[in-house]
Design an enzyme around this catalytic site. Structure first.
Site, PDB file in Angstrom:
ATOM      1  N   PHE A 165      33.899  48.244  56.429  1.00 29.39           N
ATOM      2  CA  PHE A 165      32.777  48.911  55.741  1.00 29.39           C
ATOM      3  C   PHE A 165      31.455  48.700  56.509  1.00 29.39           C
ATOM      4  CE2 PHE A 165      29.574  47.744  52.269  1.00 29.39           C
ATOM      5  CZ  PHE A 165      29.016  49.015  52.222  1.00 29.39           C
ATOM      6  N   ASP A 173      43.303  41.170  67.147  1.00 30.37           N
ATOM      7  CA  ASP A 173      43.011  40.096  66.195  1.00 30.37           C
ATOM      8  C   ASP A 173      42.092  39.102  66.909  1.00 30.37           C
ATOM      9  OD1 ASP A 173      43.001  37.763  64.728  1.00 30.37           O
ATOM     10  OD2 ASP A 173      45.134  37.841  64.235  1.00 30.37           O
ATOM     11  N   VAL A 174      40.856  38.997  66.457  1.00 38.49           N
ATOM     12  CA  VAL A 174      39.880  38.196  67.216  1.00 38.49           C
ATOM     13  C   VAL A 174      40.077  36.691  67.058  1.00 38.49           C
ATOM     14  CG1 VAL A 174      38.133  40.015  67.311  1.00 38.49           C
ATOM     15  CG2 VAL A 174      38.079  38.355  65.434  1.00 38.49           C
ATOM     16  N   TYR A 210      36.394  31.356  51.935  1.00 42.16           N
ATOM     17  CA  TYR A 210      35.387  32.251  52.537  1.00 42.16           C
ATOM     18  C   TYR A 210      34.087  31.478  52.781  1.00 42.16           C
ATOM     19  CZ  TYR A 210      32.514  36.497  53.069  1.00 42.16           C
ATOM     20  OH  TYR A 210      31.674  37.490  53.531  1.00 42.16           O
ATOM     21  N   SER A 240      36.058  39.864  59.096  1.00 42.96           N
ATOM     22  CA  SER A 240      36.471  38.929  58.036  1.00 42.96           C
ATOM     23  C   SER A 240      36.853  39.713  56.792  1.00 42.96           C
ATOM     24  CB  SER A 240      35.327  37.977  57.638  1.00 42.96           C
ATOM     25  OG  SER A 240      35.758  37.108  56.598  1.00 42.96           O
ATOM     26  N   THR A 267      41.898  44.497  56.858  1.00 37.06           N
ATOM     27  CA  THR A 267      41.099  45.096  55.775  1.00 37.06           C
ATOM     28  C   THR A 267      40.262  46.265  56.292  1.00 37.06           C
ATOM     29  OG1 THR A 267      39.314  43.462  56.035  1.00 37.06           O
ATOM     30  CG2 THR A 267      40.984  42.981  54.370  1.00 37.06           C
ATOM     31  N   GLY A 268      40.139  46.407  57.594  1.00 34.83           N
ATOM     32  CA  GLY A 268      39.448  47.568  58.170  1.00 34.83           C
ATOM     33  C   GLY A 268      40.326  48.808  58.061  1.00 34.83           C
ATOM     34  N   ALA A 289      27.689  37.656  61.293  1.00 38.49           N
ATOM     35  CA  ALA A 289      27.568  38.140  59.916  1.00 38.49           C
ATOM     36  C   ALA A 289      27.934  36.977  59.000  1.00 38.49           C
ATOM     37  CB  ALA A 289      28.504  39.319  59.684  1.00 38.49           C
TER      38      ALA A 289
END
Ligand code: UDP
Length: 321
Positions: A18, A63-64, A152, A82, A42-43, A121
């Protein structure tokens, strides 16, 4: 003979999510070349499909938390990867911890190797269930490390610590943005967050699910304002964390009524159990952003919600929800 100056290169991890996808759009408008990395857990590629064929944009499925190899120069790395909704990080606790910890390490390593600037972020969740209100950047927070949200909150707190360590130890030119509740088109309709949940429920005339007694507060920022603030931070010289969000605060119950009115729905409001460790209040103090970045949100909540509701209405009409 004068040569045209090469475009600056930005890497955006989580670039098809998003916020990441709106950031990619903004950077392209500013003239950057953009490399978007995302593992798509989730993207969603639908968020960047309009960029296909743009020669300044590249998407790499990666995958970072694994080593990031990119040839060529990089001027700035935006680490946005994330899971970010409470429902997502409850379902993906280990990936959430890994991307905040290992992913931040890899993204910082990339920035260091390229001599690039780095922007993390981070989140208002670093303040946990805050005992100071509104939240200033100087507040250290009230986080339950072993609660369900801890995966988180602590991942992002670790990430901030790692960013400051790379800044102090390796001299990487870093920025930290603490992002407060943000909404807009491209949110996933079923990510469990309050804006998609209430909008879709109101549009379908289904009960609007207010958690707890609805007296907990949040402050919502429209995505274009948020991205403008983050971009301004990336151009500033501020290495310390900066809150970006909209200080207009309301209760979740007021918010449910507002969305219902904007949709023109008669859906009933139903009260459900409050999730564990749900913060009772949240409002950014944005004095620092106003003073350092000359930034403040300009979009009204109502206008932003109208655009967001229109987005969900389109998904509904296309049978995608
Ligand atoms: N919430 C709610 N109903 C929903 C989803 C969320 O009442 O269907 C509440 C949630 O308990 C929280 C607020 O709305 O108090 C914002 O939740 P969200 O998941 O959007 O993000 P948070 O601010 O908690 O990270």
């Amino acid at each position: 003979m004068s040569k045209t100056k090469a475009a600056q290169v930005a890497v955006v991890t989580g670039g098809s999510g998003f916020l990441g996808s709106h950031l990619c759009d903004h950077l392209l408008r500013e003239g950057f070349e953009v490399i978007c990395l995302d593992n798509l857990i989730t993207g969603n590629v639908a968020n960047i499909e309009h960029l296909a064929g743009n020669e300044r944009f590249r998407f790499i499925k990666h995958d970072v938390t694994e080593y990031i190899y990119l040839p060529g120069p990089v001027d700035i790395v935006f680490h946005f990867a994330s899971p970010a909704s409470p429902v997502d990080y409850l379902q993906l606790p280990i990936q959430t911890l890994k991307v905040g910890a290992l992913g931040t390490h890899k993204a910082l390593g990339l920035a260091r190797a390229k001599g690039a600037r780095f922007l993390l972020a981070s989140t208002s969740e670093v303040y946990g269930d805050p005992l100071i209100h509104p939240q200033q950047e100087s507040y250290w927070g009230n986080v339950n490390p072993i609660g369900p949200r801890g995966v988180y909150d602590e991942a992002k707190r670790f990430a901030e610590a790692m960013v400051m360590a790379y800044h102090r130890t390796h001299g990487v030119d870093t920025r930290i943005v603490r992002i407060f509740n943000t909404f807009g088109p491209r949110m996933r309709p079923h990510d469990g967050r309050v804006v998609p949940a209430f909008s879709v429920q109101a549009l379908k005339n289904e009960p609007i699910t207010v958690f707890g007694d609805g007296r907990q507060t949040r402050s919502f920022c429209y995505v274009s304002d948020l991205v403008a603030g983050i971009y301004a931070l990336s151009r500033s010289n501020c290495n310390d964390p900066v809150n970006i969000g909209n200080p207009r605060e309301m209760t979740v119950l007021q918010f449910a009524e507002l969305i219902r009115d904007l949709v023109g729905s008669t859906a009933p409001i139903e009260f459900r159990e409050l999730p564990v460790d749900d913060p009772k209040v949240r409002q950014p103090d944005i004095t620092k952003a106003r003073e350092l970045l000359d930034w403040q949100p300009v979009k009204s909540l109502e206008d932003g919600l109208r655009e967001t509701i229109a987005y969900f209405r389109t998904l509904l009409e296309r049978g995608l929800i």
